[in-house]
Design a protein around this motif. Structure first.
Motif, PDB file in Angstrom:
ATOM      1  N   ARG A 134       0.751  59.494   9.422  1.00 45.85           N
ATOM      2  CA  ARG A 134       0.297  60.214   8.233  1.00 45.85           C
ATOM      3  C   ARG A 134       0.784  59.463   6.997  1.00 45.85           C
ATOM      4  O   ARG A 134       1.984  59.269   6.814  1.00 45.85           O
ATOM      5  N   SER A 135      -0.149  59.064   6.165  1.00 45.58           N
ATOM      6  CA  SER A 135       0.195  58.318   4.959  1.00 45.58           C
ATOM      7  C   SER A 135       0.439  59.270   3.803  1.00 45.58           C
ATOM      8  O   SER A 135      -0.269  60.264   3.638  1.00 45.58           O
ATOM      9  N   PRO A 138      -3.358  59.617   0.118  1.00 50.15           N
ATOM     10  CA  PRO A 138      -4.608  60.007   0.781  1.00 50.15           C
ATOM     11  C   PRO A 138      -5.667  58.917   0.764  1.00 50.15           C
ATOM     12  O   PRO A 138      -6.653  59.015   1.498  1.00 50.15           O
ATOM     13  N   PRO A 141      -5.040  55.027   4.497  1.00 47.16           N
ATOM     14  CA  PRO A 141      -4.700  55.346   5.888  1.00 47.16           C
ATOM     15  C   PRO A 141      -3.888  54.223   6.511  1.00 47.16           C
ATOM     16  O   PRO A 141      -4.162  53.042   6.284  1.00 47.16           O
TER      17      PRO A 141
END
Length: 286
Positions: A134-135, A138, A141
């Motif tokens: 999860r980066s 947003p 990725p």
């Protein structure tokens, strides 16, 4: 050595800014955040404008410019928060078919992560065993790479630094604009000494980093590039934080764009040359 921009370089910088303002303004930025996918049409438009082929020789169908010009273009990309594996595709132009034209999206292993792995048509470097994570950003990725940190070309570090400078410049503009228009106690918040100091510090931090990045683009020296990356990472992160402070409570909301700059700055700071490694490069040179 004269580090001032030439008229052609100023025109290039203005042209890229105009292109991105028209094609990737705030509405497009927000749409990208909600969509979470790479805009292939925009990618092709960047290719048609020569963004990826800036340093490809004219004889090979490119623009035939140098690293200083590429830095100016990537500074504008950072200012606009343009998403995608821009640097990898730029570096692959001329060697990977379709990269220069924006028909092919290229990503590469860089540091502990690889960006936009699932959206890429071509992947450079070893990414076997990469795991999606999860980066915080947003619009970036990430997949975590196993094993040790992958080597990244120093040119990629410099272009990342240029993006960071662009972001620092933009958050400085945002802070100053808000300080001039937002009123508290019957006057603009920019009239208060503490806010003035924050904005002044942001400007100084950005200009010092910009000077270092521009100089490193001219010399191409790895030590100067390491120093430029250090300064640019610090400028992007700290200016975004100060911009949040100037905006007050509204700066922390999802609707404000400030947090997007901060999150992207964090991700870029971990790309390629890390702070610890850059400090080691500088220390060994001294």
């Amino acid at each position: 050595m004269d580090f001032r921009l030439t008229d052609d370089q100023k025109a290039l910088k203005a042209g890229v800014r105009e292109l991105l303002a028209g094609r990737f303004g705030r509405d497009a930025l927000r749409a990208s955040v909600e969509r979470g996918t790479l805009d292939r049409a925009l990618w092709r438009e960047l290719g048609a404008a020569g963004f990826f082929a800036l340093r490809v020789p004219e004889g090979d169908g490119g623009v035939g410019l140098g690293l200083p010009e590429a830095v100016l273009a990537f500074e504008e990309a950072g200012r606009a928060l343009l998403p995608g594996p821009l640097i990898a595709t730029h570096l692959a132009a001329g060697s990977v078919e379709g990269a220069a034209e924006g028909e092919v999206v290229v990503t590469a292993a860089g540091g502990p992560h690889v960006e936009w792995l699932e959206a890429a048509d071509v992947v450079l470097g070893e990414v076997a065993g990469a795991v999606p994570v999860r980066s915080v950003d947003p619009l970036t990725p990430l997949h975590r790479l196993p094993g040790s940190r992958s080597a990244v070309p120093v040119t990629a570090d410099l272009l990342t630094a240029a993006e960071q400078v662009g972001s620092a410049g933009r958050t400085t503009e945002m802070a100053v604009s808000h300080a001039r228009t937002r009123e508290q106690f019957g006057q603009p918040v920019g009239g208060f000494q503490a806010v003035k100091h924050l904005c002044a510090q942001m400007l100084v931090r950005t200009e010092v980093a910009r000077a270092a990045v521009y100089a490193a683009a001219v010399t191409g020296d790895p030590v100067e590039i390491a120093g430029a990356k250090l300064l640019a990472d610090e400028a992007a992160v700290d200016c975004a934080r100060d911009c949040l402070q100037v905006h007050g409570g509204m700066g922390f909301t999802w609707e404000a764009d400030v947090h997007l700059h901060l999150k992207r700055a964090w991700v870029r700071a971990e790309r390629g040359l890390s702070k610890a490694r850059a400090e080691e490069v500088e220390a060994s040179h001294l």
